[in-house]
Enzyme design. Structure first.
Site, short mmCIF file in Angstrom:
data_model
loop_
_atom_site.label_atom_id
_atom_site.label_comp_id
_atom_site.label_asym_id
_atom_site.label_seq_id
_atom_site.Cartn_x
_atom_site.Cartn_y
_atom_site.Cartn_z
N SER A 131 11.86 -48.82 -41.81
CA SER A 131 12.60 -49.49 -42.87
C SER A 131 13.74 -50.35 -42.30
O SER A 131 14.43 -49.92 -41.38
CB SER A 131 13.17 -48.48 -43.85
OG SER A 131 13.82 -49.17 -44.91
N ARG A 152 17.63 -64.59 -28.50
CA ARG A 152 17.21 -63.54 -27.57
C ARG A 152 16.69 -62.32 -28.36
O ARG A 152 15.72 -61.68 -27.96
CB ARG A 152 18.38 -63.12 -26.66
CG ARG A 152 18.86 -64.20 -25.68
CD ARG A 152 17.77 -64.83 -24.87
NE ARG A 152 18.22 -65.86 -23.94
CZ ARG A 152 18.39 -67.15 -24.26
NH1 ARG A 152 18.20 -67.59 -25.49
NH2 ARG A 152 18.75 -68.02 -23.32
N GLU A 211 13.35 -63.22 -29.65
CA GLU A 211 12.38 -63.21 -28.55
C GLU A 211 11.91 -61.80 -28.24
O GLU A 211 10.73 -61.57 -27.91
CB GLU A 211 13.02 -63.85 -27.31
CG GLU A 211 12.05 -64.11 -26.19
CD GLU A 211 12.73 -64.79 -25.02
OE1 GLU A 211 13.59 -64.14 -24.40
OE2 GLU A 211 12.41 -65.96 -24.72
#
Lengths: 152, 152, 152, 152, 152, 152, 152, 152, 152, 152
Positions: H118, H92, H95
């Site tokens: 960063s 997830r 995604e």
């Protein structure tokens, strides 16, 4: 299909309309046949003299030919080749590297020490041999400078 | 590292404890050096005579050697090779196929017609050449039977 | 979708406007149906006679047909095929190789020794069989020359 | 190397200590040779009768054999096969699918309509043919039930 | 984006200019909604009656529609789908296969024996369920014929 | 082979020494058969009551079972599954997602709007249906909560 | 480059000809800046009100804008993104998931139990913080609904 | 499963035998919970004080703990993580990067100019929020220093 | 070939029609040659002054140049590069990272502690050195800020 | 983690029990620090003198050290490195090649002509620079022989 830019297309079409072969162009330019084909497919750079011979032999105006090669710039060798190769002939060469890779390395390290065979300071050619029974054999020779690892 | 089964390990260790090289074994067995290394790495099959020569030269009991090769069975060539090869020497060979693959195909098709170079009805060897300036060159020869596509 | 160049498109369209099938073209050209389809998709080379028959049967002017095949040049078999194949029918063939690959190798090595089945000196055909219960079966035959590894 | 679990190892070793071949086991069990090899490599399930024949022929205690197969459970066909196959013989079969995949599909769709060849309701066998010139050919037959797409 | 050929585009655009939904077309054609969408995206074949209903409902001239489907030819299902799917909804279905794949296999093998669920002799549909708390659930049903491995 | 840790092995072995099936365990634990198999393969978490039932049914000491599951910790679903799946049964499910993925998305978006089917707030089961002609069909039901994209 | 359809191009060009920023559009539409950019790149759906605001702010005729979004249909989020991302900024986010993925999972499982963070019932935003030494920091907040695995 | 070396195993086992949680260790060490888990999984380095607190809290002898971390050496973050992640929770997060990657880049470039966030000068934490309807939400905060591209 | 957008094409063509080299442009703009080439290939951003110098030097109207860079927007560095690189020169750099990656990490961690070399707060240049024997050497310098991992 | 064979482990452990660093070993052996680390990780070959210095400095018996390196044989550089690298420090170097690869090629081709930078006739070193503001910078120098393509 091979990575074919418009210059490749021009060269192949022009060659097909003459009686020239890679072999006859090889004689004309004084380069191996594989190098001639490499010029066609964008894996080698022509000299000034190559350009003139190709222009005459393939009946492509010199300026068009020269500007075609200039537009390509320095060769991006290998960029148009899908790996592993699906084309059966090229795959056979790939398979030889895959099957005998460690054997080549073992023999070459024993023969030369720690280093590699250059693929740049390199030449190659292809010959046909016919045996007594009529069978045909292709002999591909790879000749590369041995580069020892530099101590640092 | 190469795909090294216990037989490879046995052979390499035995070789390192004698003065034998792939070159001297090549003379002994009457096979090319690359073929000897291929026997070590599992990419070739020994003849009865090969087994006897290897047993004597490398001081490995014949029965141990024979059963080692029997346990391997028919070679699974290529299975232990990661592709693309990361090892620099093997990569250079791979790069040659990648850079000149289409050129080889074009030249070979012109020379022989529609077909492939066999990687099975095939032999290869490696030679060292030294130029006048002392530079060393490796010459790898690939010789494969030409197989035309069968019409059906 | 298959790798479809403009010649493939021309051939498929022409075939759909006649009553010809791969089967009827097979009879006409004296080649197996798979070979006919391979001509369409760029995985085989036509003979002079094939060109004439195709031209007549599919009502494509001979010169157009001939130049279409010339432009393709020597086949780059396999280049247009995404692997693993996503198309279900082709995947089933792929799955057979994946599931039974080692079994085929074991049986063939026992039967013939150390070597391979040629995919070049090779023919194939497809037949339909109908069982008593009306079920239909496809029989695909692969026939390849056995190539023993050459000793070197 | 093939995906070899301990049962595969047991079976191969046992077979090598008898005079049995896949061919002779084929006769004994009434199954094709490829199916026998598939039993060895874990791509097929033995019947009760297969177990008894294998136990006797290969001199493996029945209970050990039975429990070996039970431990494997239902076959996970294909799981041990690296794709694309690097082993040259298996690669040739893979190459056939890659080169002629679209041609097979085109011919089969024309012959049967919209559907696939089953790789499950499927059998296969291998035969050797010797031509007059002594050349040997392997004939691999794939026979699969045609499954039409169900309308929904 | 999905693999969208010009016919898909035509169908989607036409659908958006009418009040038709996959649901209403489902009623009209007597096929499941997923099958209707599969017709749009090139994963199913229309019957003659489907063509007529679609032509009327979507106000696409029958001949244009028919020739669009003919140009597509037999479906190349799956070819336009990138795997693993990046689109979140499709990924969830992929994840279900990945997470529960071995569990499905274990249960199905126990229930049916050695074989597979056909994806060809197969139908599927989607339903909406609303729970008392207003939450909505999608119920996807997959129904495939069980194909036992054929003994050979 | 599936991703099998030592607990999976313990559970499968224990199950094979009793008369229990996934079906009978399903009744006992009040969970779907796929969930039972998912417990075995590490894709689900047992409740306290599940542990007690499994311990009794499979004759595994409760403490051993409990500590086996604790050692696994929270499930890492999907981690042991090679994708694309090579095992044919699991591949068929994968193929369904690949072939009909866009069709499912199109239908579900029309039915529910912009969102996804949850694979977490999700249940699944498998049923066998036998048709009049004796053919067997597997019906797999996937039921997932619809999750609309949250506006932000 | 990002997956840029013609609507993305239209929106970016229009934005560059006004003084609007994602920040100012965020205020106007009442959505987070990331959501505004997601509308541009095709990863979010506009409401009716969004369309009106965007039309006015970016001086794109309402009908053109509306039809542009309609042509896109339901978002295919993620489809245009090459993974692993090569673009350095996006790669840093990917690297965070790769480096701390198991740590996030361990902490979240401890905090919430067995489940996942939804990427659908989800919002995100980006803020700038400036430290006393003038250094700038980006704070990205991800907020997703916790979805426990449903017992079945 | 996560990349678990023997130190991870030691730490997880020790933690499970105390009442400590990542949360309580977070308080003890003065580091975020994700950092604590990162110490466990080898993605962070302990300070001297961290070692002492962990030793006491988890009842692992200080010398054993210290030498465990020394043996690991400098962290090889990310090395044990398969990408794309198959584990659903980690997926997830992946995604989110895939779906909103370009949107994040667009917003951050507008806000900060040409540069990156960063992942090294970076901190992260996880919080639980409970809404009025009892639904639980995970809030993950990523805070990274903005690094502008240096002109050269 | 490199990822070449129309601006790259414009810049390369313009450069080839003047006598300018990357070296002369480097002097003019006060940036390293690699940075100049990076501007051409879309991996760097021009300053206002860069635009003016490039416009004058390459005889490209300022407005055209400016709008070309604006259309590109913030650089998507790396997006047009196929990895592993097939082009031999670029591959050599890749190979250096592959061969000496762990060695660099070990030395840098010892020298600086736990952190990374920034590729953002970074500059690079290329110099030619000629040895007494006439051999030419390329010296590539990479200079990146050291970023220690932030404790959290 | 890096590809660590038992010799790497021996060397690292021995180094950690002395006060030696890569820097001090560099002085002792007269090789660059990266070369020392490369010896550890198997990417370089020791000279006789290197062996003696390492043996003394790291208190490893000379014979054990010598036989450890002999067992490794000729280096298989790169074989233990997963690409793309997941470890963040190594990734930054990879990213530099990815982002600036075409720029390096363009500049080097202009400077030297058609050829490559050798990674074999090659040395490298790492230096630390500290700026006035206390910030630390790593300077990595790559120095490779220029190899022009040989005309053939």
């Amino acid at each position: 299909m091979a990575h074919i830019d418009s210059l490749t297309q021009t060269l192949l079409t022009a060659k097909s309309t003459t009686t020239h072969t890679f072999a006859s162009l090889s004689t004309l330019l004084g380069r191996d046949e594989v190098a001639i084909a490499a010029l066609f497919y964008g894996a080698a750079l022509p000299s000034e003299s190559d350009l003139q011979h190709l222009s005459t032999a393939l009946r492509i105006p010199y300026d068009e030919l020269k500007s075609g090669f200039e537009k390509r710039g320095f060769p991006c060798r290998g960029v148009g080749m899908e790996m592993p190769p699906k084309e059966p002939l090229v795959y056979r060469l790939y398979e030889i590297v895959m099957n005998y890779g460690w054997a080549y390395k073992a023999v070459l390290n024993e023969m030369f020490g720690d280093g590699i065979v250059s693929a740049i300071a390199f030449s190659t050619n292809v010959k046909k041999e016919v045996e007594d029974d009529g069978s045909e054999w292709a002999v591909i020779t790879l000749r590369g400078k041995w580069l020892p690892y530099k101590r640092f």
